[in-house]
Design an enzyme around this catalytic site. Sequence first.
Site, short mmCIF file in Angstrom:
data_model
loop_
_atom_site.label_atom_id
_atom_site.label_comp_id
_atom_site.label_asym_id
_atom_site.label_seq_id
_atom_site.Cartn_x
_atom_site.Cartn_y
_atom_site.Cartn_z
N GLY A 90 14.25 44.96 13.51
CA GLY A 90 14.14 44.83 12.07
C GLY A 90 15.12 43.79 11.54
N HIS A 91 14.61 42.82 10.78
CA HIS A 91 15.45 41.80 10.16
C HIS A 91 15.33 41.90 8.65
CE1 HIS A 91 15.35 39.11 14.02
NE2 HIS A 91 16.01 40.23 14.17
N LYS B 47 21.01 38.81 12.10
CA LYS B 47 20.36 37.60 12.61
C LYS B 47 19.32 37.08 11.63
CE LYS B 47 19.07 39.69 16.37
NZ LYS B 47 19.78 40.97 16.17
N GLN C 167 16.99 42.12 18.92
CA GLN C 167 17.97 42.92 19.64
C GLN C 167 19.22 42.07 19.93
OE1 GLN C 167 14.56 43.21 21.21
NE2 GLN C 167 14.15 44.88 19.82
N GLY D 290 22.79 44.43 18.58
CA GLY D 290 21.75 44.31 17.58
C GLY D 290 22.27 44.60 16.18
N ASP D 291 21.42 44.34 15.19
CA ASP D 291 21.73 44.62 13.78
C ASP D 291 22.89 43.78 13.27
OD1 ASP D 291 19.82 46.84 13.86
OD2 ASP D 291 21.38 47.91 14.97
N THR E 76 13.12 53.54 19.88
CA THR E 76 12.53 53.67 18.55
C THR E 76 11.17 54.36 18.60
OG1 THR E 76 11.46 51.50 18.73
CG2 THR E 76 13.67 51.58 17.73
N THR F 135 16.99 47.41 25.89
CA THR F 135 15.59 47.18 25.55
C THR F 135 14.87 46.71 26.81
OG1 THR F 135 14.12 46.15 23.92
CG2 THR F 135 15.90 44.78 24.81
#
Length: 427
Positions: free
Chosen positions: A40-41, A16, A222, A12-13, A128, A237
């Site tokens: 979060g994007h 994207k 993710q 992730g992160d 989270t 997740t």
Amino acid sequence: MSNVVVVGAQWGDEGKGRIVDWLAEKADIVVRYNGGHNAGHTLVVDGQTYKLALLPSGVVRGKPGLIGNGVALDPEALLAEIGRMAAMGIRVTPEVLQIAETATLVLPVHRAIDAAQERMRAKPIGTTLRGIGPAYEDKVGRRGLRVCDLAEPALLAQKLEALLAHHAAWFRGLGLEPFPLEPMLSDLIAMAPKILPFVGRVWEQLDHAHSSGKRVVFEGSQAVMLDVDWGSYPYVTSSSTIAAGAASGTGIAPSRVGRVLGVSKVYATRVGEGPFTSEVTGAPGDVLRQRGGEYGVNTGRPRRCGWLDTVQLRQSSKVAGIDLLALTKLDVLDGFESVYLCVGYLLDGVRIDYMPATSAEQQRLEPVLQRFDGWDGSTRGTRAYGDLPKQAVALIEAIQREVGVPVAMVTTGPERDDAIVLQSPFA
């Protein structure tokens, strides 16, 4: 086939959101197919930063967005996000956004369960605490509430009572008070008129888009290594993050999802607990974190940092069906004297070229690192491959060779146009 599925190829992160934003310029529709507001994007457009969680990234460009049935939707979080976008000049209306009527609802009780479960674990997963996992548990347990239930207040109350009755025994077993029906029910009824205008048959709209020859971008949240089946279980997740999830999470046929674009940083990060073979502690990791701004979009948590793991990336590419790679944040490596790739693992002294299934074996892995010369000067904002330092080109070509997937894009900065495009992901 002119559709593209965007998946995170690491933990992730990876960036994207900005890749989807770039693709959205050429697309007609952007669709979210999994996860919830735990994702979060971040998009940076003309110096303005937009932080999205539930909304498809295409809304910043004014492109129609769909939220599929595979998404766990917190109605309170969605309305708050729509309000934040309005304050920044982005109006999200039912003409711009449609939500699948069968998407699962994330409720306050799910957040309470999430927090209690995390406290109980001997080794916390590092969730989270947004309630996403417990909401998916209720979905699979066939007691969850769905977006369409908001249209029937009487049945909504009955279903909510049944859901709370199920969880009451668990709360009492922990010595906690059962979660109350009110004010949760009243809040849902109050939010329903604000949510229902956005609700529609997403599967039907996607079928029409296919028949009309429109381009669709499927936006995953993710990443492969957080997939509930293919990730570093149990540090994962609760949804399907791979390209196959785009079909089951939206109602489009698997044959129509199109090409798969995997997004990976040129280094690696991970949030929360779990194995991270190529993690770097101390000064190099701190520099990567500082330069890359490696802090959670929604949580602010510092990310663990390390060198790019091409073994993990190759395995992710195979199980997710990745056709092309987008490499992000090349500029973060500017000024490093040496850069490394993890090109193999040692498991109890024996070299292997795959990630084992068990967490115990993953924890025992040692990285086999290959060194590359770093480069002086800045790559930030570079938009032509020929303008990159030869050392950066050598690194990109080595990644492509080790992973066995062609690189289609390289990003060199946070702005949407800070990118080198080598091949269009659209067929």
